[in-house]
Structures are given as structure tokens and as C-alpha cells.
Design an enzyme around this catalytic site. Structure first.
Site, PDB file in Angstrom:
ATOM      1  N   ARG A  93       0.676  -1.579  -0.017  1.00  0.00           N
ATOM      2  CA  ARG A  93      -0.136   0.121  -0.221  1.00  0.00           C
ATOM      3  C   ARG A  93       0.731   1.516   0.072  1.00  0.00           C
ATOM      4  NH1 ARG A  93      -3.413  -2.579  -1.575  1.00  0.00           N
ATOM      5  NH2 ARG A  93      -5.488  -2.830  -0.537  1.00  0.00           N
ATOM      6  N   HIS A  98      -0.633  -0.057  -9.740  1.00  0.00           N
ATOM      7  CA  HIS A  98      -1.343  -0.974  -9.214  1.00  0.00           C
ATOM      8  C   HIS A  98      -2.349  -2.242 -10.036  1.00  0.00           C
ATOM      9  CE1 HIS A  98      -3.897  -1.159  -4.768  1.00  0.00           C
ATOM     10  NE2 HIS A  98      -3.770  -2.391  -5.254  1.00  0.00           N
TER      11      HIS A  98
HETATM   12  P1  NAP Z   1      -1.539 -11.522   5.188  1.00  0.00           P
HETATM   13  O1  NAP Z   1      -1.849 -13.058   4.584  1.00  0.00           O
HETATM   14  O2  NAP Z   1      -2.425 -10.989   5.531  1.00  0.00           O
HETATM   15  O3  NAP Z   1       0.195 -11.468   5.366  1.00  0.00           O
HETATM   16  C1  NAP Z   1       0.263 -10.483   6.345  1.00  0.00           C
HETATM   17  C2  NAP Z   1       1.428 -10.871   6.528  1.00  0.00           C
HETATM   18  O4  NAP Z   1       2.209  -9.624   7.223  1.00  0.00           O
HETATM   19  C3  NAP Z   1       1.976 -11.710   7.875  1.00  0.00           C
HETATM   20  O5  NAP Z   1       3.096 -12.806   7.448  1.00  0.00           O
HETATM   21  C4  NAP Z   1       1.681 -11.153   8.860  1.00  0.00           C
HETATM   22  O6  NAP Z   1       2.534 -11.802   9.922  1.00  0.00           O
HETATM   23  C5  NAP Z   1       2.683  -9.780   8.416  1.00  0.00           C
HETATM   24  N1  NAP Z   1       2.481  -8.577   9.376  1.00  0.00           N
HETATM   25  C6  NAP Z   1       1.139  -7.771   9.049  1.00  0.00           C
HETATM   26  N2  NAP Z   1       1.700  -7.036  10.330  1.00  0.00           N
HETATM   27  C7  NAP Z   1       3.014  -6.845  10.793  1.00  0.00           C
HETATM   28  C8  NAP Z   1       3.536  -6.346  11.712  1.00  0.00           C
HETATM   29  N3  NAP Z   1       2.581  -5.398  12.214  1.00  0.00           N
HETATM   30  N4  NAP Z   1       4.595  -6.870  11.916  1.00  0.00           N
HETATM   31  C9  NAP Z   1       5.703  -7.303  11.026  1.00  0.00           C
HETATM   32  N5  NAP Z   1       4.607  -8.508  10.465  1.00  0.00           N
HETATM   33  C10 NAP Z   1       3.284  -8.471   9.910  1.00  0.00           C
HETATM   34  O7  NAP Z   1      -2.017 -10.699   3.758  1.00  0.00           O
HETATM   35  P2  NAP Z   1      -1.671 -11.298   1.254  1.00  0.00           P
HETATM   36  O8  NAP Z   1      -2.648 -11.607   1.615  1.00  0.00           O
HETATM   37  O9  NAP Z   1       0.604 -11.672   2.032  1.00  0.00           O
HETATM   38  O10 NAP Z   1      -1.380  -9.394   1.151  1.00  0.00           O
HETATM   39  C11 NAP Z   1      -0.487  -8.473   2.041  1.00  0.00           C
HETATM   40  C12 NAP Z   1      -1.498  -7.341   0.948  1.00  0.00           C
HETATM   41  O11 NAP Z   1      -0.587  -7.054   0.274  1.00  0.00           O
HETATM   42  C13 NAP Z   1      -2.470  -6.157   1.453  1.00  0.00           C
HETATM   43  O12 NAP Z   1      -2.838  -6.081   2.968  1.00  0.00           O
HETATM   44  C14 NAP Z   1      -2.920  -6.092   0.625  1.00  0.00           C
HETATM   45  O13 NAP Z   1      -1.987  -4.806   0.872  1.00  0.00           O
HETATM   46  C15 NAP Z   1      -1.229  -5.829  -0.541  1.00  0.00           C
HETATM   47  N6  NAP Z   1      -1.767  -6.392  -1.915  1.00  0.00           N
HETATM   48  C16 NAP Z   1      -1.390  -5.834  -3.271  1.00  0.00           C
HETATM   49  C17 NAP Z   1      -2.000  -5.992  -4.614  1.00  0.00           C
HETATM   50  C18 NAP Z   1      -1.563  -4.958  -4.962  1.00  0.00           C
HETATM   51  O14 NAP Z   1      -1.759  -5.116  -6.454  1.00  0.00           O
HETATM   52  N7  NAP Z   1      -0.261  -4.208  -5.333  1.00  0.00           N
HETATM   53  C19 NAP Z   1      -2.375  -7.500  -4.476  1.00  0.00           C
HETATM   54  C20 NAP Z   1      -2.901  -7.937  -3.391  1.00  0.00           C
HETATM   55  C21 NAP Z   1      -2.562  -7.516  -2.145  1.00  0.00           C
HETATM   56  P3  NAP Z   1       1.824 -12.988  10.618  1.00  0.00           P
HETATM   57  O15 NAP Z   1       1.842 -13.702   9.700  1.00  0.00           O
HETATM   58  O16 NAP Z   1       2.920 -13.680  11.737  1.00  0.00           O
HETATM   59  O17 NAP Z   1       0.493 -12.560  11.199  1.00  0.00           O
HETATM   60  C1  GLV Z   2      -5.110  -5.208  -4.141  1.00  0.00           C
HETATM   61  O1  GLV Z   2      -4.520  -4.663  -3.912  1.00  0.00           O
HETATM   62  C2  GLV Z   2      -5.783  -6.544  -3.314  1.00  0.00           C
HETATM   63  O2  GLV Z   2      -6.010  -5.387  -1.716  1.00  0.00           O
HETATM   64  O3  GLV Z   2      -6.578  -7.229  -2.839  1.00  0.00           O
END
Ligand code: NAP
Ligand code: GLV
Length: 306
Positions: A221, A269
Site C-alpha cells: 500500500r 497498482h
Molecule cells: P496476509 O496473508 O494477511 O499476510 C500479511 C503478513 O504481514 C503476515 O505474514 C503478517 O504476519 C505480516 N504482518 C502484519 N502486520 C505485521 C507487523 N506489524 N509486523 C510484522 N509483520 C506483520 O496478506 P497477503 O494476502 O499476503 O497480502 C498482503 C498485502 O498485499 C495486502 O494487505 C494488500 O495491501 C497487498 N496487496 C497488494 C496488491 C497489489 O496489486 N499491489 C494485491 C494484493 C494485495 P503474521 O503471519 O505473523 O500474522
Molecule cells: C489489491 O491491492 C488487493 O488488496 O487485493
């Protein structure tokens, strides 16, 4: 069963039709103000008026992985919040990040410039061991990205809130291990959710801890990054460059300093797009599981913020 669809950035009709086809037993409608109360909702950034009316929802399904925008809304306490759990995003994210890392490591931009200038030139091969990559966030997307990077033999580090064990990845966890993690990395990939704890986490101090000639890839983000701090570190040479897919204001405003910065690559994005068919299939499976009282993956913890 009544399902309502309220999408601010996607065309709602194909979602309504796809959900209706997959759930013939349900009545699936696009939300309008004053619509009847629904059992489940499929949403992306709905207006607050939506939640003010739909206070009885059992679950709200976000058509993206990140729920930061959704959690800014006032949602009835009894409504479960569910995010997309991969649904075809992790392979896209792995492609995007590996491409950005390899493009930087192999100096493909410099080669392209040479070729355009009609120069047949060689650069000294760089050592992979000089390019440790750190992945912040080892969730659904971060773990897949970290694993993909190990395939190219980069030294890979990861950082998360709770401890992980991922083959080939040096895993660090907790706030007190952040500085140690950063100081071992030259390339930093951000895949954290946006929460009060992670907002502005990419700043002059933290990015300053990366090894000299560091490189930032922000695919999570825009509000994770203090934009002016990045510019200072690029100007000083401490950072060699950045690939940015997300921004504080999207679309990136005309005239923003990132557009034409020689050390910054901008994409709109697009690193991991929501794939409608896969997402509908996942949401349908989860709606059925909720109706049967079974546990589902990707349920958001409101206190934690992701
Ligand atoms: P997820 O499965 O919820 O993974 C989040 C990770 O971040 C987990 O490993 C979590 O740790 C860690 N985390 C959260 N808070 C933390 C903190 N304070 N300190 C250290 N580690 C922390 O999420 P995801 O599906 O991988 O997606 C991640 C992010 O990618 C989304 O929230 C979104 O903003 C972004 N995204 C972007 C796009 C794009 O097109 N640019 C697309 C999709 C998603 P734990 O495992 O220990 O809980
Ligand atoms: C895209 O940024 C998503 O959070 O899926």
C-alpha cells in the site's frame, strides 16, 4: 439466501451474474440504496451508506486481499469480514517481484539504454550474494514471493509478526527484529497489510538501514511509504532505485515527482489483480462453508487490522 453486490471500482454486473450462476439457490442482486437486507455481501470499498443499511450481514466478502479501506468503514459488530485468500494473486505477485528484482540485479535497463544507443557493451557480472532480498510480510503473498526468489538462488530473508519456518528463507519476526532484518538486506519487498502498526513503516530511518545501494519494491500500500524520505535516500545514493506499484494517492497525480524520476519505476497498482472467476469460486465456497457453520480461511481479525 440473499446476496448483495456493491463494488466501487469493478463492473458489478459480471460479478452478480457469476455469483448467481454458481449459487442458483440464492437471490443475488446489485445493491441499491433501500435494497432489502441481505445475508452476505460481496464488496469493494462500498459507501458508508451501504453498511448503515445492511446491518444484519452474516459476512462481507472483500474482492481484494487488503482490507484497509474496508476497515475504515463502520460495520456491524456481528458481521464477519473475509478477504480474498490468494485466488490467483500470489503467482502474479511472484512474477512481478521476481521480474523487478532480476531486472535490477542484471542491469537490464542499462543494457536496454546501451542497445538503443547502438552500443555493444558488457557489464561485470554481479554477485547474487551481494543482493540479499528481504520480504516484509510472510502471509499468503509474501511467502509465495519469498519462495519464488529462492529459486533464483538469491539469499532471502523474511519478516513477519509471528515466527515462521520457510525452507531457504531466513525468517525474522517481531518489532524488535526489524532493524536486524533490514540491515541484512539490499533489496526490500513490502508485502505487509496496511494497519496502524505498519503505516509509514518505509521511512528514512528504516530504509536507511538497508545495505548501501539498496532497492525498494513496494507492492502493498502507498501509505506504507513516506514518499519524501524515499526521494531523499535516492538523491543521496543510499538507495539505487525503487519499483512502486502502489501510492498514497491513486491514480498517481499528474506532476507527482515519481512519474519521471530516473531511479523509480511506476506501475498502476497492477502487480496482483483480482481475477473474477477464481475470486467468485472462492467466495462461493466460503459462503457455503459459512452457511454450514464451517471455518473459512481469510477471515479478518478486526483488532489486528488484517
Ligand atoms: P496476509 O496473508 O494477511 O499476510 C500479511 C503478513 O504481514 C503476515 O505474514 C503478517 O504476519 C505480516 N504482518 C502484519 N502486520 C505485521 C507487523 N506489524 N509486523 C510484522 N509483520 C506483520 O496478506 P497477503 O494476502 O499476503 O497480502 C498482503 C498485502 O498485499 C495486502 O494487505 C494488500 O495491501 C497487498 N496487496 C497488494 C496488491 C497489489 O496489486 N499491489 C494485491 C494484493 C494485495 P503474521 O503471519 O505473523 O500474522
Ligand atoms: C489489491 O491491492 C488487493 O488488496 O487485493
Amino acid at each position: 439466501m440473499h446476496i448483495t453486490v456493491c463494488l466501487s471500482q469493478q463492473k458489478p454486473d459480471p460479478w452478480q451474474q457469476g455469483l448467481q450462476a454458481a449459487l442458483p439457490e440464492a437471490d443475488v442482486r446489485i445493491w441499491q440504496p433501500g435494497a432489502p437486507a441481505a445475508d452476505h455481501a460481496v464488496v469493494w470499498s462500498p459507501p458508508q451508506a451501504f453498511f448503515d443499511e445492511q446491518t444484519q450481514l452474516k459476512a462481507v466478502f472483500n474482492t481484494g486481499a487488503g482490507v484497509d479501506a474496508l476497515l475504515a468503514a463502520r460495520i456491524a459488530p456481528g458481521t464477519r469480514i473475509v478477504r480474498l485468500d490468494d485466488a490467483g494473486m500470489s503467482v502474479q505477485m511472484a512474477e512481478y517481484v521476481c521480474h523487478a528484482v532480476i531486472r535490477h540485479f542484471r542491469e537490464f535497463d542499462a543494457y536496454e539504454a546501451d542497445v538503443k544507443a547502438g552500443r555493444w557493451s558488457y557489464r561485470k557480472p554481479r554477485l547474487r550474494t551481494d543482493f540479499p532480498v528481504g520480504v516484509m510480510g510472510l502471509g499468503v503473498l509474501g511467502e509465495r514471493v519469498a519462495r519464488a526468489l529462492t529459486v533464483f538462488d538469491f539469499p532471502v530473508h523474511g519478516w513477519s509478526r509471528t515466527a515462521k519456518a520457510i525452507e531457504g528463507v531466513v525468517c525474522h519476526s517481531g518489532e524488535d527484529r526489524l532493524d536486524g532484518f533490514l540491515s541484512q538486506c539490499r533489496v526490500l519487498v513490502n508485502l505487509l497489510p496496511l494497519t496502524p502498526q505498519t503505516e509509514n513503516i518505509l521511512n528514512r530511518r528504516t530504509l536507511g538501514l538497508l545495505r548501501p545501494e539498496g532497492y525498494l519494491i513496494n507492492v502493498a500500500r502507498g501509505a506504507h511509504l513516506v514518499e519524501d524520505d524515499l526521494l531523499v535516500l535516492l538523491d543521496s545514493g543510499h538507495l539505487a532505485g525503487a519499483t512502486l506499484d502502489v501510492f498514497r494517492t491513486e491514480p498517481l497525480p499528474a506532476g507527482h515527482g515519481f512519474w519521471n524520476h530516473p531511479k523509480i519505476t511506476v506501475t498502476p497498482h497492477t502487480s496482483a489483480r483480482t481475477l473474477r472467476e477464481e475470486s467468485i469460486a472462492q467466495i462461493v465456497r466460503k459462503i457455503r462453508a459459512v452457511e454450514r457453520g464451517e471455518p473459512i480461511a481469510g477471515e479478518v481479525d478486526r483488532q489486528r487490522g488484517y
